[in-house]
Write an enzyme that holds these catalytic residues in place. Structure first.
Site, PDB file in Angstrom:
ATOM      1  N   ASP A  54      36.848  45.662  36.696  1.00  0.00           N
ATOM      2  CA  ASP A  54      36.380  45.138  37.981  1.00  0.00           C
ATOM      3  C   ASP A  54      37.520  44.446  38.720  1.00  0.00           C
ATOM      4  OD1 ASP A  54      34.971  43.452  40.005  1.00  0.00           O
ATOM      5  OD2 ASP A  54      33.204  44.239  38.998  1.00  0.00           O
ATOM      6  N   SER A  94      31.352  44.473  44.765  1.00  0.00           N
ATOM      7  CA  SER A  94      31.071  45.235  43.544  1.00  0.00           C
ATOM      8  C   SER A  94      29.747  45.980  43.623  1.00  0.00           C
ATOM      9  CB  SER A  94      31.073  44.305  42.326  1.00  0.00           C
ATOM     10  OG  SER A  94      32.359  43.828  42.054  1.00  0.00           O
TER      11      SER A  94
END
Length: 415
Positions: free
Chosen positions: A52, A98
């Site tokens: 991430d 995200s």
């Protein structure tokens, strides 16, 4: 001359590599075309790894720190690589979060920031992890964030707002039913005022406490046949079968600036959780889909904390090595490693003593050092690298939008 013409022509065609028609007993006199190219290799398992917030500079910093200038990360040695763009379909921003980034992977549709596998009008879209389960595959998710955080949630749930994490947990149990769920986020599985294995309002972060509104979902998980574990020893002792492991109130770290309470000491490391998940899922004769995420890269990049980003890159490197080793021993396993977006506007540079530099950090095996320079505490619109290993990995060459991930994986997992 006519008798020689046909053999001569056939010989020339064969030398030229032209495929010919061939009769077989099964044809019953009907010609069947044979092709020179072999059939596309079957993909039995898919392991999708999200670093991430990780883009090219994070990977290069990790390489210098962990492997040195002549070395490489495991993901860098994968035989195929490309680039993914990350733009959302958000009227307010060209930079993704995200939720929108993972939703693009999981649904093949761009959407707004904060959305969990819903379209821009809030309509639920089929999510890839849930679809893989319906198609008969075992499924799982492993993360150092909350198990209900945006990236894993996008593959197994639908929500107009990523913050609805208790409802996302409910959907895991009632709708998508992943076989393995490992990570943080115990607070979302228990009603407010009822602490679990991890005490409410710990000294490290008094803002963390149980906040669920869907009842005791840990008890419900047990009723639904999940083993529940909350320590490294319990995880190691867990038997084959459905598994829920929650190892922190929220994320499995404290994401602060360096020296201001920043902590990266997970109760269980990502590589260990991934190894356990692979052992559980690989028993399914129909294959599996596993989502793996190292969240700490993003969170510490938000804090411009290079030391912890490098530590998280080290854990991701160990995890990718575990995954690659599994894939090498299990032909038919496709591994894809990428990031959902770039965080921090990071550049890797020589240390110059200029204010704002992070470091310096040692280049492994040398007397050299490098600095990490940040331009923001948020996300950027940079492309992210993607690396792939295993059957059909070659499809990840070139530059594509992030929705392309779904284009490649959906026929594999839903067919």
């Amino acid at each position: 001359m006519r008798k020689l013409a046909v053999p001569l022509i056939l010989g020339l065609l064969i030398l030229a590599g032209v495929p010919l028609l061939r009769r077989t007993p099964a044809d019953s006199g009907v010609a069947a075309r044979t092709t020179v190219a072999a059939a596309a290799p079957a993909v039995r398992n898919v392991i999708f790894v999200n670093g991430d917030g990780m883009a090219a500079a994070h990977r290069e910093a990790g390489r210098l720190f962990l492997a040195g200038p002549g070395g490489s990360l495991t993901m860098d040695r994968f035989p195929y690589s490309g680039q993914l763009s990350t733009s959302p379909a958000d009227p307010a921003s060209i930079v993704t979060d995200s939720a929108a980034g993972a939703s693009a992977w999981a649904t093949g549709k761009r959407t707004y920031n904060g959305a969990i596998s819903v379209d821009t009008g809030g309509k639920a879209l089929p999510a890839l992890g849930a679809q893989a389960k319906k198609a008969g595959r075992a499924t799982g998710l492993v993360t150092t964030s909350q198990v209900t955080d945006a990236s894993p949630a996008a593959f197994f749930a639908n929500a107009v707002d990523r913050d609805a994490e208790d409802d996302i947990a409910r959907q895991y149990l009632e709708v998508s039913k992943p076989d393995v769920i490992l990570g943080g986020g115990e607070d979302w599985w228990l009603p407010k005022g009822r602490p679990g294995a991890y005490p409410d309002r710990p000294a490290a972060d008094p803002t963390e406490f149980s906040v669920g509104t869907k009842g005791d979902l840990i008890a419900k998980a047990r009723k639904n046949g999940y083993q529940y574990v909350s320590t490294a020893a319990q995880l190691a002792a867990a038997k084959p079968g459905k598994l829920l492991g929650l190892f922190a109130n929220e994320e499995m770290f404290q994401q602060r600036s360096e020296g201001r309470g920043d902590v990266y000491q997970p109760v269980v490391g990502l590589a260990t959780m991934t190894q356990k998940a692979l052992g559980a899922l690989s028993t399914d004769p129909d294959g599996f889909f596993l989502l793996v995420e190292e969240e700490a890269i993003d969170e510490f990049a938000h804090a411009n904390n290079g030391r912890r980003v490098l530590q998280a890159m080290g854990e991701l490197e160990r995890t990718v090595a575990v995954v690659q080793s599994f894939a090498a021993a299990h032909p038919g396993t496709l591994v894809v490693v990428t990031g959902d977006h770039e965080t921090g506007g990071l550049a890797v540079a020589d240390p110059t003593g200029v204010t704002g530099e992070d470091g310096p950090f040692p280049v492994k095996g040398t007397g050299l050092r490098f600095a990490m320079k940040w331009t923001t505490g948020g996300h950027t619109a940079q492309d992210v690298p993607v690396s792939a290993y295993g059957p059909l990995a070659e499809k990840f060459t070139g530059k594509h939008p992030n929705t392309y991930v779904h284009e490649v994986l959906a026929p594999i997992l839903t067919g």
